[in-house]
Design a protein around this motif. Structure first.
Motif, mmCIF file in Angstrom:
data_model
loop_
_atom_site.group_PDB
_atom_site.id
_atom_site.type_symbol
_atom_site.label_atom_id
_atom_site.label_comp_id
_atom_site.label_asym_id
_atom_site.label_seq_id
_atom_site.Cartn_x
_atom_site.Cartn_y
_atom_site.Cartn_z
ATOM 1 N N LEU A 1 11.640 -11.291 2.306
ATOM 2 C CA LEU A 1 11.786 -10.264 3.205
ATOM 3 C C LEU A 1 10.789 -9.895 3.878
ATOM 4 O O LEU A 1 9.501 -9.739 3.320
ATOM 5 C CB LEU A 1 12.423 -9.033 2.479
ATOM 6 N N ASP A 2 10.845 -9.476 5.267
ATOM 7 C CA ASP A 2 9.648 -8.965 5.989
ATOM 8 C C ASP A 2 9.296 -7.519 5.362
ATOM 9 O O ASP A 2 7.883 -7.380 5.723
ATOM 10 C CB ASP A 2 10.089 -8.972 7.426
ATOM 11 N N LEU A 3 9.796 -7.035 4.819
ATOM 12 C CA LEU A 3 9.545 -5.700 4.006
ATOM 13 C C LEU A 3 8.538 -6.043 3.202
ATOM 14 O O LEU A 3 7.803 -5.218 2.603
ATOM 15 C CB LEU A 3 10.840 -5.369 3.312
ATOM 16 N N ASP A 56 16.565 -5.990 8.267
ATOM 17 C CA ASP A 56 17.583 -5.363 9.108
ATOM 18 C C ASP A 56 18.963 -6.225 9.096
ATOM 19 O O ASP A 56 19.850 -5.936 9.359
ATOM 20 C CB ASP A 56 17.266 -4.907 10.416
ATOM 21 N N GLU A 57 18.508 -7.583 9.279
ATOM 22 C CA GLU A 57 19.519 -8.574 9.675
ATOM 23 C C GLU A 57 20.239 -8.888 8.305
ATOM 24 O O GLU A 57 21.446 -8.764 8.344
ATOM 25 C CB GLU A 57 18.862 -9.927 9.800
ATOM 26 N N ILE A 58 19.681 -8.577 7.213
ATOM 27 C CA ILE A 58 20.348 -8.748 5.831
ATOM 28 C C ILE A 58 21.175 -7.629 5.495
ATOM 29 O O ILE A 58 22.622 -7.647 5.388
ATOM 30 C CB ILE A 58 19.540 -8.719 4.645
ATOM 31 N N VAL A 59 20.519 -6.418 6.072
ATOM 32 C CA VAL A 59 21.763 -5.158 5.911
ATOM 33 C C VAL A 59 22.785 -5.216 6.811
ATOM 34 O O VAL A 59 23.879 -4.924 6.280
ATOM 35 C CB VAL A 59 20.735 -3.728 6.313
ATOM 36 N N MET A 65 19.218 -16.750 5.861
ATOM 37 C CA MET A 65 20.354 -16.490 6.138
ATOM 38 C C MET A 65 21.454 -17.781 5.657
ATOM 39 O O MET A 65 22.324 -17.268 5.427
ATOM 40 C CB MET A 65 20.706 -15.978 7.610
ATOM 41 N N LYS A 66 20.981 -18.952 5.844
ATOM 42 C CA LYS A 66 21.731 -20.058 5.153
ATOM 43 C C LYS A 66 22.000 -19.940 3.738
ATOM 44 O O LYS A 66 23.118 -19.979 3.300
ATOM 45 C CB LYS A 66 21.020 -21.229 5.541
ATOM 46 N N ASP A 76 0.968 -1.205 0.167
ATOM 47 C CA ASP A 76 0.082 0.004 0.035
ATOM 48 C C ASP A 76 0.883 1.386 0.046
ATOM 49 O O ASP A 76 0.375 2.596 0.156
ATOM 50 C CB ASP A 76 -1.106 -0.066 1.320
ATOM 51 N N LYS A 77 2.140 0.957 -0.314
ATOM 52 C CA LYS A 77 3.153 2.186 -0.189
ATOM 53 C C LYS A 77 3.629 2.421 -1.663
ATOM 54 O O LYS A 77 3.757 1.367 -2.401
ATOM 55 C CB LYS A 77 4.355 1.983 0.928
ATOM 56 N N ASP A 78 4.261 3.455 -1.939
ATOM 57 C CA ASP A 78 4.557 3.816 -3.325
ATOM 58 C C ASP A 78 6.235 3.433 -3.276
ATOM 59 O O ASP A 78 6.749 3.243 -2.282
ATOM 60 C CB ASP A 78 4.212 5.155 -3.667
ATOM 61 N N GLY A 79 6.695 3.674 -4.617
ATOM 62 C CA GLY A 79 8.062 3.592 -4.848
ATOM 63 C C GLY A 79 9.050 4.622 -3.888
ATOM 64 O O GLY A 79 9.959 4.009 -3.540
ATOM 65 N N SER A 80 8.511 5.602 -3.703
ATOM 66 C CA SER A 80 9.235 6.653 -2.951
ATOM 67 C C SER A 80 9.654 6.264 -1.596
ATOM 68 O O SER A 80 10.412 6.516 -1.002
ATOM 69 C CB SER A 80 8.883 8.004 -2.854
ATOM 70 N N TYR A 81 8.537 5.547 -1.156
ATOM 71 C CA TYR A 81 8.797 5.043 0.302
ATOM 72 C C TYR A 81 9.949 4.203 0.403
ATOM 73 O O TYR A 81 10.837 4.403 1.351
ATOM 74 C CB TYR A 81 7.468 4.378 1.003
ATOM 75 N N PHE A 82 9.946 3.135 -0.446
ATOM 76 C CA PHE A 82 10.985 2.109 -0.493
ATOM 77 C C PHE A 82 12.494 2.914 -0.792
ATOM 78 O O PHE A 82 13.502 2.424 0.117
ATOM 79 C CB PHE A 82 10.733 0.818 -1.386
ATOM 80 N N ALA A 83 12.330 3.723 -1.663
ATOM 81 C CA ALA A 83 13.576 4.321 -2.343
ATOM 82 C C ALA A 83 14.117 5.165 -1.122
ATOM 83 O O ALA A 83 15.410 5.052 -1.039
ATOM 84 C CB ALA A 83 13.262 4.933 -3.449
ATOM 85 N N SER A 84 13.363 5.709 -0.502
ATOM 86 C CA SER A 84 13.701 6.661 0.738
ATOM 87 C C SER A 84 14.561 5.750 2.143
ATOM 88 O O SER A 84 15.392 6.052 2.551
ATOM 89 C CB SER A 84 12.692 7.451 1.264
ATOM 90 N N LYS A 85 13.910 4.549 2.147
ATOM 91 C CA LYS A 85 14.455 3.486 3.191
ATOM 92 C C LYS A 85 15.567 3.166 2.663
ATOM 93 O O LYS A 85 16.871 3.076 3.658
ATOM 94 C CB LYS A 85 13.472 2.397 3.311
ATOM 95 N N TYR A 86 15.824 2.726 1.458
ATOM 96 C CA TYR A 86 17.075 2.311 0.980
ATOM 97 C C TYR A 86 18.396 3.289 1.009
ATOM 98 O O TYR A 86 19.358 3.297 1.182
ATOM 99 C CB TYR A 86 16.926 1.686 -0.714
ATOM 100 N N LYS A 87 17.789 4.638 0.623
ATOM 101 C CA LYS A 87 18.738 5.921 0.826
ATOM 102 C C LYS A 87 19.190 5.691 2.214
ATOM 103 O O LYS A 87 20.505 6.128 2.434
ATOM 104 C CB LYS A 87 18.061 7.124 0.268
ATOM 105 N N LYS A 88 18.376 5.925 3.206
ATOM 106 C CA LYS A 88 18.677 6.044 4.551
ATOM 107 C C LYS A 88 19.633 4.889 5.114
ATOM 108 O O LYS A 88 20.432 5.224 6.102
ATOM 109 C CB LYS A 88 17.335 5.949 5.424
ATOM 110 N N ASP A 89 19.226 3.688 4.618
ATOM 111 C CA ASP A 89 20.183 2.486 5.201
ATOM 112 C C ASP A 89 21.493 2.459 4.048
ATOM 113 O O ASP A 89 22.181 1.584 4.537
ATOM 114 C CB ASP A 89 19.534 1.259 4.932
ATOM 115 N N GLY A 90 21.785 3.417 3.150
ATOM 116 C CA GLY A 90 23.097 3.293 2.214
ATOM 117 C C GLY A 90 23.082 2.212 1.562
ATOM 118 O O GLY A 90 24.323 1.907 1.063
ATOM 119 N N LEU A 91 22.001 2.013 0.854
ATOM 120 C CA LEU A 91 21.798 0.634 0.232
ATOM 121 C C LEU A 91 21.805 1.099 -1.354
ATOM 122 O O LEU A 91 20.768 1.036 -1.962
ATOM 123 C CB LEU A 91 20.624 -0.384 0.302
#
Length: 257
Positions: free
Chosen positions: A240-242, A250-253, A218-219, A36-51
């Protein structure tokens, strides 16, 4: 090993699908998750996490009534994370610059280069001339047939005659900056990775390669890290839980840092 996050867009919505179920007719696909969220939501999250270096994939064909809605979602993501994400889906020499200008670091290309079952060198040369090798990712997404992996095109619906092997990597790496490879037969199914394909990709030493398809634990992540000697990057979608799965984003990051 880098974690390359994704934003898959289909019928104007961010979602996760089963890759092998995608059909152009009636814009159909079996869905694992619809956000229910748009592309900018996910992109902003990835930017914040340095991905940086993740990818946006437009899953509808260019002639679909949904393609421009897909593009609107993509542009919102690129605006939120300029030069931080790559984009694929309907890319060619005529429109690639549009997406680079909108903030994509690279365009991801399959069907335009591997049309009619073979490598179209004329189109590949046009693409390099249009945006430069440094802005191109070749998508060598593949399916197994007769004991070999073959590149598939048109949203993974058509087999080409091009085998995915070290010789192909060596040749095509002269025309692009990275490779993206989806293991289409396990893509979106969270059934575990294609270990044979991961081994093939990890054993090649060249430009960056990202593996996608079937990662569910994780394996699996540790196997790819070990097999690829830290050189093979990963992207993860529906597990992903995302996106409604059980694998902790968060564990993958943390692991890939």
């Amino acid at each position: 090993m880098k974690f390359r996050p994704c934003i898959d867009i289909h019928n104007g919505k961010v979602k996760q699908i089963i890759g092998s179920s995608l059909r152009d007719k009636d814009d159909r696909a079996d869905e694992n998750f619809v956000s229910d969220k748009d592309g900018s939501y996910f992109a902003s999250k990835y930017k914040k996490d340095g991905l940086s270096g993740g990818h946006i994939i437009l899953l509808n064909p260019v002639d679909s009534k949904y393609y421009e809605a897909d593009c609107e979602q993509a542009f919102s993501a690129l605006n939120a994370f300029p030069n931080g994400m790559q984009i694929g889906g309907g890319m060619n020499a005529s429109n690639a610059q549009r997406f680079i200008d909108a903030g994509a670091s690279h365009v991801i290309v399959t069907s335009y280069v591997f049309g009619d079952g073979v490598i179209n060198m004329d189109n590949l040369d046009k693409l390099v001339k249009a945006v430069g090798r440094e802005h191109i990712v070749l998508d060598l997404s593949c399916r197994k047939k007769g004991g070999e992996y073959y590149i598939v095109t048109d949203r993974w619906q058509k087999f080409t005659d091009t085998i995915v092997n070290h010789k192909t990597f060596d040749f095509l790496s002269r025309y692009c900056d990275e490779f993206l490879v989806h293991a289409v037969d396990v893509e979106g199914k969270s059934v575990g990775i294609d270990e044979e394909l991961a081994g093939l990709l990890g054993s090649w030493q060249g430009i960056p390669v990202t593996y996608a398809g079937g990662i569910r634990s994780m394996k699996d992540v540790e196997f790819i890290d070990r097999t690829g000697l830290g050189r093979l990057d990963i992207t993860i979608g529906s597990a992903l839980d995302l996106f409604g799965g059980d694998l902790k984003y968060d564990e993958i990051v943390r692991y890939c840092r």
